[in-house]
Write an enzyme that holds these catalytic residues in place. Sequence first.
Site, PDB file in Angstrom:
ATOM      1  CG  ASP A 206      -1.901   1.104   1.274  1.00 44.16           C
ATOM      2  OD1 ASP A 206      -2.766   1.140   0.393  1.00 44.16           O
ATOM      3  OD2 ASP A 206      -1.815   1.942   2.195  1.00 44.16           O
ATOM      4  CD  GLU A 243      -2.291   2.634  -3.447  1.00 38.95           C
ATOM      5  OE1 GLU A 243      -3.389   3.174  -3.646  1.00 38.95           O
ATOM      6  OE2 GLU A 243      -1.765   2.548  -2.324  1.00 38.95           O
TER       7      GLU A 243
END
Length: 501
Positions: A206, A243
């Site tokens: 993330d 990401e």
Amino acid sequence: MITDKSAFIPRVCYEIFVRSFCDSNGDGIGDLNGINSKLDYLADLGVEALWLTPVHPSPSYHKYDVTNYYEIEPEFGTLDDFRKLLHGAHERGIKIYLDLIINHTSVLHPWFLEATKGPENAYRNFYWWMTQPQIEELGIQERETSDDSQEVYPWHENAGDPEKYYGLFYKGMPDLNYHSEELRGEIEKIIRYWLLDIGVDGFRLDAARHIYPEWEKDRSIEFWQFFSKVIKDTKPDAFTVAEVWAQTEEVAPYFKYLDATFHFDLSFALQRIVAQERDEQIVDKLVASYALFQKYNPLFVDAIMLTNHDQDRVASVFGNNADKIKLAASILLTLPGQPYIYYGEEIGMLGTKPDPYIREPFLWSDEGAETTRWIDPQFTTNNTVRPLSEQTKDPYSVFNHYRHLIKLRKSEPALSQIIAPNLFALHLQDDQLLAYFRPHADKSLIVIHNLSQWKKPFSLPEQKADFVHIVFSSHAQDGPELTQMEIHPLSTLVLAASTGR
């Protein structure tokens, strides 16, 4: 990072927002046992890897603010439940990637609770702290919003403290400070625990571009060098997909140390060209991006998607137009890369922001026994989307379209190639036709998509004139051979040479 081209890379992946997928115990909340109960469904769909959104304890519904990296959120189950899910997935040849949230923690994490006690606390340097004059001197009091964060004022007060802490996403998520060697040591322990003690197959990472704050963002790449070394030393075949919500030029350097990154530029381009019914030279742009990625890692994996849990659902982008929903799936699943399907895309789930409404319950059946109830859905209901139980019976449903496309992708070597993407633009002199060539030693393919709502004639280049054998058509055809050079509205043709080359 992948160092062996023969390493198994899942060809089709699936993102599960755990809270919304399947409820096994009737409490209205999706859980690990619910996912376990649907592994046969996922295997039949053709999925080879699952990305699970965070499963760690957290005070929020989405779980992106972790309070304990070693446990499972009680609403979702137990560590034993997770082990059973992992075992069941592996029995079916499905890998599991854990969403690892190491850009920030919750304000309720023990590290942060200790850090708030004052500058002398041993955990203080796990986070970013500055006085107001220091913040103003660096000119970092405010920031411009970005696609992945709408926070304008990222510095937050700690009551009675002369220093503020930095939280890029919001005050409940303080950013971790990787200048701390002690913190890096803790991250190593977490990685080893999940890869070795538990046995997960890799991580979705993330906020990878925000590991260091914006005034030190160049250091983020260096962090992933450290991270990838820990991965390699711990479990060399573990997979990392990051990401990096940014334009291609900023994304490319992350491939130096990570296996894959999500291709956000492509995601939004696919949405635009299907919605607007006009190509944007998307293949030429993709080929250019491959060349850039390859400079950093010849074995890069392009993680491609239509949407994820942070974007409006693709079916809503297309106004619930079933033909466009299918067309977008056809494009995604015939392009190179490692496709990620966001749970429910395969049944045409709807949803627009705010975030909870792009994460609504999966519709299993009219009875709804397994359908979660943690939110009152506003978009995906039995009045707007047919549940899976109905779609499985309809050969022309969105679900069966996905299923057929996934099967095609996995059965045709030209489509399933991931490393060293095999893609060349095929210009048909009509910007409402998207066409490309997927060469392969065994059988090369031509893919043509009609983005428009009208039947379109086309002419193949002379050297490709024998590509008239229909491998796949999203529209009923008279026979196995293309007798007329035309393509139906909002449809896809996959063609092979009649000689089979």
